[in-house]
Design an enzyme around this catalytic site. Structure first.
Site, short mmCIF file in Angstrom:
data_model
loop_
_atom_site.label_atom_id
_atom_site.label_comp_id
_atom_site.label_asym_id
_atom_site.label_seq_id
_atom_site.Cartn_x
_atom_site.Cartn_y
_atom_site.Cartn_z
N ARG A 139 43.81 55.96 36.37
CA ARG A 139 42.71 55.88 37.33
C ARG A 139 42.32 57.25 37.87
O ARG A 139 41.40 57.34 38.67
CB ARG A 139 43.17 55.04 38.51
CG ARG A 139 42.57 53.67 38.60
CD ARG A 139 43.23 53.01 39.78
NE ARG A 139 42.46 51.98 40.35
CZ ARG A 139 42.59 50.69 40.02
NH1 ARG A 139 43.41 50.31 39.09
NH2 ARG A 139 41.88 49.79 40.66
N ARG A 154 42.19 37.70 47.32
CA ARG A 154 42.91 38.95 47.60
C ARG A 154 42.45 39.58 48.90
O ARG A 154 41.28 39.56 49.22
CB ARG A 154 42.65 39.93 46.44
CG ARG A 154 43.77 39.94 45.45
CD ARG A 154 43.43 40.67 44.19
NE ARG A 154 42.98 42.05 44.36
CZ ARG A 154 42.71 42.85 43.34
NH1 ARG A 154 42.86 42.43 42.10
NH2 ARG A 154 42.29 44.08 43.55
N ARG A 177 36.05 35.78 44.07
CA ARG A 177 37.18 35.72 43.14
C ARG A 177 38.37 34.93 43.71
O ARG A 177 38.70 35.06 44.88
CB ARG A 177 37.64 37.13 42.78
CG ARG A 177 38.93 37.13 41.99
CD ARG A 177 39.21 38.43 41.34
NE ARG A 177 39.41 39.50 42.29
CZ ARG A 177 39.67 40.74 41.91
NH1 ARG A 177 39.73 41.03 40.64
NH2 ARG A 177 39.85 41.68 42.81
N ARG A 232 36.55 50.65 47.67
CA ARG A 232 37.14 50.72 46.33
C ARG A 232 36.10 51.23 45.33
O ARG A 232 36.43 51.98 44.40
CB ARG A 232 37.66 49.35 45.91
CG ARG A 232 38.94 48.96 46.65
CD ARG A 232 39.22 47.47 46.60
NE ARG A 232 39.38 46.93 45.28
CZ ARG A 232 39.20 45.65 44.95
NH1 ARG A 232 38.85 44.78 45.88
NH2 ARG A 232 39.37 45.25 43.73
N LYS A 260 38.12 43.75 34.02
CA LYS A 260 39.27 44.31 33.27
C LYS A 260 40.38 43.27 33.15
O LYS A 260 40.95 43.09 32.09
CB LYS A 260 39.82 45.57 33.98
CG LYS A 260 38.78 46.66 34.20
CD LYS A 260 39.39 47.88 34.87
CE LYS A 260 39.93 47.65 36.27
NZ LYS A 260 38.91 47.22 37.27
P1 AP5 Z 1 38.34 40.64 37.24
O1 AP5 Z 1 38.59 40.41 35.79
O2 AP5 Z 1 39.38 40.19 38.21
O3 AP5 Z 1 37.94 42.18 37.48
P2 AP5 Z 1 38.83 43.49 37.49
O4 AP5 Z 1 38.04 44.56 36.81
O5 AP5 Z 1 40.20 43.21 36.94
O6 AP5 Z 1 38.86 43.76 39.05
P3 AP5 Z 1 40.02 44.21 40.03
O7 AP5 Z 1 39.45 44.01 41.41
O8 AP5 Z 1 41.31 43.50 39.74
O9 AP5 Z 1 40.14 45.68 39.70
P4 AP5 Z 1 40.65 46.79 40.58
O10 AP5 Z 1 40.64 47.86 39.59
O11 AP5 Z 1 39.97 47.06 41.84
O12 AP5 Z 1 42.04 46.19 41.11
P5 AP5 Z 1 43.54 46.41 40.64
O13 AP5 Z 1 44.24 45.12 40.78
O14 AP5 Z 1 43.63 47.14 39.34
O15 AP5 Z 1 36.94 39.94 37.59
C1 AP5 Z 1 36.42 39.93 38.91
C2 AP5 Z 1 35.73 38.56 39.21
O16 AP5 Z 1 34.56 38.44 38.37
C3 AP5 Z 1 36.60 37.35 38.88
O17 AP5 Z 1 36.34 36.34 39.82
C4 AP5 Z 1 36.15 36.92 37.48
O18 AP5 Z 1 36.32 35.52 37.25
C5 AP5 Z 1 34.67 37.31 37.50
N1 AP5 Z 1 34.21 37.76 36.19
C6 AP5 Z 1 34.88 38.54 35.28
N2 AP5 Z 1 34.12 38.77 34.20
C7 AP5 Z 1 32.93 38.14 34.42
C8 AP5 Z 1 31.71 38.03 33.67
N3 AP5 Z 1 31.58 38.60 32.44
N4 AP5 Z 1 30.69 37.34 34.22
C9 AP5 Z 1 30.81 36.75 35.45
N5 AP5 Z 1 31.95 36.81 36.20
C10 AP5 Z 1 32.98 37.51 35.69
O19 AP5 Z 1 44.06 47.43 41.78
C11 AP5 Z 1 44.20 47.03 43.12
C12 AP5 Z 1 44.74 48.19 43.94
O20 AP5 Z 1 46.02 48.60 43.44
C13 AP5 Z 1 43.88 49.47 43.92
O21 AP5 Z 1 42.84 49.43 44.87
C14 AP5 Z 1 44.95 50.54 44.24
O22 AP5 Z 1 45.25 50.57 45.62
C15 AP5 Z 1 46.17 50.02 43.49
N6 AP5 Z 1 46.28 50.55 42.12
C16 AP5 Z 1 46.27 49.83 40.95
N7 AP5 Z 1 46.39 50.64 39.89
C17 AP5 Z 1 46.47 51.90 40.37
C18 AP5 Z 1 46.57 53.18 39.76
N8 AP5 Z 1 46.62 53.33 38.43
N9 AP5 Z 1 46.60 54.27 40.57
C19 AP5 Z 1 46.58 54.16 41.92
N10 AP5 Z 1 46.46 52.98 42.56
C20 AP5 Z 1 46.40 51.85 41.80
#
Ligand code: AP5
Length: 216
Positions: free
Chosen positions: A89, A161, A128, A172, A14
């Site tokens: 979410r 992270r 990552r 997660r 994402k």
């Molecule tokens: P990346 O693009 O970083 O993936 P992502 O989907 O953004 O993963 P996140 O871990 O950031 O998502 P998340 O939803 O758990 O975390 P968030 O920060 O939103 O890619 C991942 C890796 O793969 C990278 O190394 C990249 O280079 C590689 N990659 C990407 N695409 C690729 C491909 N096509 N092929 C190969 N490699 C690839 O949330 C964190 C925390 O915040 C949550 O756990 C929660 O506690 C809180 N939070 C955030 N939003 C909310 C909400 N709305 N409600 C409640 N709590 C929330």
């Protein structure tokens, strides 16, 4: 102009796609995880509230998240569209977003679900690296920076992270299945849900999302 949501499990890409789409379309990528991590790093009241949930891989309470988005969507840069990454979410967050948009005569254009198998996700997250300064995302094997631990884009330091440890990643993933997966039905009923295969080259995934946006 588009108002879109990127939906998908942790590590689906994402953030990667949101950054590329934002640059390509000239609209902001609004990533709630980045907003929260910034608040934690600065030690604000929000950061103190969010930290323990994030470290455990749990969701931050809906009311906190809804207020963050309500404020962020009022920003000048969000008036011509945006990419929501990591919000909504839960069904409660999706309902709150719909109400917010309806009140100003708007609606979402697309919800794109980036689908990837769990074992691939664990491998992606454990490798990552993220830039401390501009939040650009890398992977030690799939997308390495040119210089070890240095961001290609801004020269900032790259770090891993806290919540990318394997046990937290598995929590997660369960939280995604229990709390976020119901959004598939929710947006299918609205007719704006699309699923893309995220286990491909990032440029191929981007191309498909751009085609979905163009098709309206
Ligand atoms: P990346 O693009 O970083 O993936 P992502 O989907 O953004 O993963 P996140 O871990 O950031 O998502 P998340 O939803 O758990 O975390 P968030 O920060 O939103 O890619 C991942 C890796 O793969 C990278 O190394 C990249 O280079 C590689 N990659 C990407 N695409 C690729 C491909 N096509 N092929 C190969 N490699 C690839 O949330 C964190 C925390 O915040 C949550 O756990 C929660 O506690 C809180 N939070 C955030 N939003 C909310 C909400 N709305 N409600 C409640 N709590 C929330």
């Amino acid at each position: 102009m588009t108002r879109m949501v990127l939906l998908g499990p942790p590590g689906a890409g994402k953030g990667t796609q949101g950054q590329m789409l934002g640059q390509r379309l000239g609209i902001p990528q609004i990533a709630t995880g980045d907003i929260l991590r910034d608040a934690v790093a600065r030690g604000t009241e929000l950061g103190q509230k969010a930290k323990s949930y994030m470290d455990a891989g749990d969701l931050v309470p809906d009311e906190v998240m809804v207020e963050i988005i309500r404020e962020r969507l009022q920003g000048n840069d969000a008036q011509d569209g945006y990419i929501l990454d990591g919000f909504p979410r839960t069904v409660a967050q999706a309902e709150a977003l719909d109400e917010m948009l309806e009140a100003i005569g708007q609606r979402l254009d697309q919800v794109v679900h980036i689908d990837v198998e769990n074992e691939v996700l664990v491998e992606r997250l454990s490798g990552r690296l993220i830039c401390r300064d501009c939040a650009a995302t890398y992977h030690v094997r799939f997308n390495p920076p040119s210089k070890d631990r240095v961001c290609d884009k801004c020269g900032g330091e790259l770090y891993q992270r806290e919540d990318d440890r394997e046990d937290t990643v598995r929590s997660r993933l369960s939280v995604f299945t229990e709390r976020t997966q119901p959004l598939v039905d929710y947006y299918q009923q609205q007719g704006i849900y699309r699923k893309v295969d995220g286990d491909r080259d990032p440029e191929a995934v981007l191309g498909e999302i751009l085609r979905i946006i163009q098709a309206g």
